[in-house]
Each structure stands twice: as C-alpha cells, then as structure tokens.
Design a protein around this motif. Structure first.
Motif, mmCIF file in Angstrom:
data_model
loop_
_atom_site.group_PDB
_atom_site.id
_atom_site.type_symbol
_atom_site.label_atom_id
_atom_site.label_comp_id
_atom_site.label_asym_id
_atom_site.label_seq_id
_atom_site.Cartn_x
_atom_site.Cartn_y
_atom_site.Cartn_z
ATOM 1 N N ALA A 31 0.812 -1.221 0.000
ATOM 2 C CA ALA A 31 0.000 0.000 0.000
ATOM 3 C C ALA A 31 0.844 1.269 0.000
ATOM 4 N N HIS A 32 2.112 1.180 0.422
ATOM 5 C CA HIS A 32 2.981 2.349 0.519
ATOM 6 C C HIS A 32 4.304 2.060 -0.176
ATOM 7 N N TYR A 33 4.922 3.121 -0.689
ATOM 8 C CA TYR A 33 6.244 2.992 -1.288
ATOM 9 C C TYR A 33 7.236 2.579 -0.202
ATOM 10 N N ARG A 34 8.068 1.592 -0.501
ATOM 11 C CA ARG A 34 9.057 1.112 0.462
ATOM 12 C C ARG A 34 10.451 1.546 0.036
ATOM 13 N N ARG A 38 13.224 -12.577 8.836
ATOM 14 C CA ARG A 38 12.755 -11.305 8.309
ATOM 15 C C ARG A 38 11.341 -11.120 8.822
ATOM 16 N N SER A 39 11.098 -9.960 9.445
ATOM 17 C CA SER A 39 9.772 -9.675 9.994
ATOM 18 C C SER A 39 9.253 -8.383 9.396
ATOM 19 N N GLY A 40 7.965 -8.329 9.195
ATOM 20 C CA GLY A 40 7.309 -7.109 8.749
ATOM 21 C C GLY A 40 6.444 -6.588 9.875
ATOM 22 N N ALA A 41 6.578 -5.294 10.162
ATOM 23 C CA ALA A 41 5.789 -4.681 11.233
ATOM 24 C C ALA A 41 5.030 -3.494 10.681
ATOM 25 N N GLN A 42 3.810 -3.338 11.138
ATOM 26 C CA GLN A 42 2.943 -2.242 10.720
ATOM 27 C C GLN A 42 2.950 -1.165 11.788
ATOM 28 N N PHE A 43 3.031 0.107 11.351
ATOM 29 C CA PHE A 43 2.891 1.205 12.300
ATOM 30 C C PHE A 43 1.443 1.258 12.764
ATOM 31 N N LEU A 44 1.253 1.584 14.029
ATOM 32 C CA LEU A 44 -0.090 1.703 14.602
ATOM 33 C C LEU A 44 -0.400 3.171 14.852
ATOM 34 N N ALA A 45 -1.446 3.669 14.240
ATOM 35 C CA ALA A 45 -1.960 5.022 14.477
ATOM 36 C C ALA A 45 -0.867 6.093 14.415
ATOM 37 N N LEU A 46 -0.131 6.120 13.309
ATOM 38 C CA LEU A 46 0.898 7.150 13.134
ATOM 39 C C LEU A 46 0.253 8.527 13.057
ATOM 40 N N THR A 47 0.855 9.486 13.709
ATOM 41 C CA THR A 47 0.356 10.856 13.635
ATOM 42 C C THR A 47 0.721 11.447 12.281
ATOM 43 N N VAL A 48 0.043 12.513 11.903
ATOM 44 C CA VAL A 48 0.356 13.194 10.645
ATOM 45 C C VAL A 48 1.804 13.685 10.642
ATOM 46 N N PRO A 49 2.301 14.322 11.733
ATOM 47 C CA PRO A 49 3.713 14.731 11.721
ATOM 48 C C PRO A 49 4.677 13.552 11.537
ATOM 49 N N ALA A 50 4.362 12.389 12.107
ATOM 50 C CA ALA A 50 5.211 11.216 11.943
ATOM 51 C C ALA A 50 5.187 10.744 10.486
ATOM 52 N N GLN A 51 4.016 10.747 9.871
ATOM 53 C CA GLN A 51 3.907 10.383 8.453
ATOM 54 C C GLN A 51 4.719 11.343 7.593
ATOM 55 N N GLN A 52 4.641 12.632 7.905
ATOM 56 C CA GLN A 52 5.392 13.628 7.151
ATOM 57 C C GLN A 52 6.891 13.447 7.329
ATOM 58 N N LEU A 53 7.330 13.075 8.515
ATOM 59 C CA LEU A 53 8.741 12.816 8.779
ATOM 60 C C LEU A 53 9.238 11.666 7.897
ATOM 61 N N ILE A 54 8.465 10.601 7.827
ATOM 62 C CA ILE A 54 8.828 9.457 6.985
ATOM 63 C C ILE A 54 8.868 9.874 5.517
ATOM 64 N N GLN A 55 7.851 10.601 5.069
ATOM 65 C CA GLN A 55 7.826 11.063 3.675
ATOM 66 C C GLN A 55 9.050 11.914 3.353
ATOM 67 N N ARG A 56 9.376 12.828 4.255
ATOM 68 C CA ARG A 56 10.525 13.721 4.055
ATOM 69 C C ARG A 56 11.823 12.909 3.969
ATOM 70 N N TYR A 57 11.982 11.951 4.879
ATOM 71 C CA TYR A 57 13.185 11.133 4.872
ATOM 72 C C TYR A 57 13.285 10.319 3.584
ATOM 73 N N ILE A 58 12.192 9.689 3.173
ATOM 74 C CA ILE A 58 12.212 8.869 1.958
ATOM 75 C C ILE A 58 12.559 9.725 0.743
ATOM 76 N N LEU A 59 11.990 10.908 0.636
ATOM 77 C CA LEU A 59 12.306 11.792 -0.495
ATOM 78 C C LEU A 59 13.770 12.187 -0.498
ATOM 79 N N GLN A 60 14.315 12.554 0.661
ATOM 80 C CA GLN A 60 15.737 12.908 0.765
ATOM 81 C C GLN A 60 16.618 11.731 0.371
ATOM 82 N N ALA A 61 16.308 10.558 0.880
ATOM 83 C CA ALA A 61 17.111 9.367 0.601
ATOM 84 C C ALA A 61 17.052 9.000 -0.877
ATOM 85 N N GLU A 62 15.883 9.111 -1.483
ATOM 86 C CA GLU A 62 15.739 8.817 -2.907
ATOM 87 C C GLU A 62 16.530 9.813 -3.755
#
Length: 135
Positions: A13-16, A100-124
């Motif tokens: 469901a999300h870009y990895r 290898r384990s897959g874990a799902q985030f539970l109830a991420l806040t909008v700022p936390a989602q934005q932090l992940i998005q920002r990091y992924i964009l920078q890394a890419e």
C-alpha cells in the motif's frame, strides 16, 4: 517458520525504501530489562521490515511494541508503536539463516507520516544523485 497475516495488497500500500540502497537504518525496541537495537531492511509510511533475531525480542504476528525509536538521518527521530504482521525464515546471500519480519505502524500521527515522507524523499534524491552524477 513462515507466517503471514497481511494480504499482499496491504503489504504494498505504501512505497518502500530499501535501506541497503541508501543508509543503514535500525530501530530501538524497549524490552523490560534493556533496549535492543535491530537492523531495518525497509521503511514505508505503513511500517518497517526487520532483519535479524535477538534473544528476548518476540517476533510473532500480533505482538506489539510501543515507543519504537528510529533515527532518520538528517530528518529526525521517529517514535512509533508497531505490530508484527509477518515473520519468515530467510537465507542471506552469504548462507546465514535469519528471520525477516514485517511490522505495521499503529496510528501514526500526521507529523510522523510527514517525517517518513521527508526522509524517503531525501534518501531517494541522494540515491538517484549517486546513480546519475551531474555531468
């Protein structure tokens, strides 16, 4: 052991971001007597991929960990709650067997989602710059 409780479409469901293509990431998980650090193999807004086995760290579908800490270089620190969703035995290229384990985030806040998005964009951006250096 090969257990998976998440349907395939949910896992995609999300870009990895594959961490071996950028900077190595790890997460810190607080256990009753200590804090354990474990390597991540991927990161998305939906969750994380964990590689490795640590005694005392229960990696089974349905197990939840609270206050997981992931330092995202040049972006910030992500604090999140996770639930283990899938666990699979794997053999690495060097022949070592691990988990290898897959874990799902539970109830991420909008700022936390934005932090992940920002990091992924920078890394890419960094990854692409290495692949296609300016002429």
């Amino acid at each position: 052991m090969s257990v998976s409780t998440a349907p395939a479409e949910q896992r995609r469901a999300h870009y990895r971001l594959l961490t071996q293509e950028v900077e190595a990431l790890s997460c810190q998980i607080a256990l009753p007597d200590e804090v354990q650090e474990i390597d991540l193999i991927d990161l998305s807004e939906g969750g994380i991929g964990i590689l490795g086995y640590i005694p005392g760290l229960l990696l089974r579908p349905g197990v939840r960990y609270h206050g997981v800490r992931i330092e995202l270089p040049q972006a910030g620190v992500l604090l999140a709650n996770i639930e283990i969703r899938a666990v699979q035995d794997v053999q690495l290229r060097n022949g070592i067997r691990t988990v290898r384990s897959g874990a799902q985030f539970l109830a991420l806040t909008v700022p936390a989602q934005q932090l992940i998005q920002r990091y992924i964009l920078q890394a890419e951006r960094k990854r692409l710059a290495r692949l296609h250096p300016a002429d």
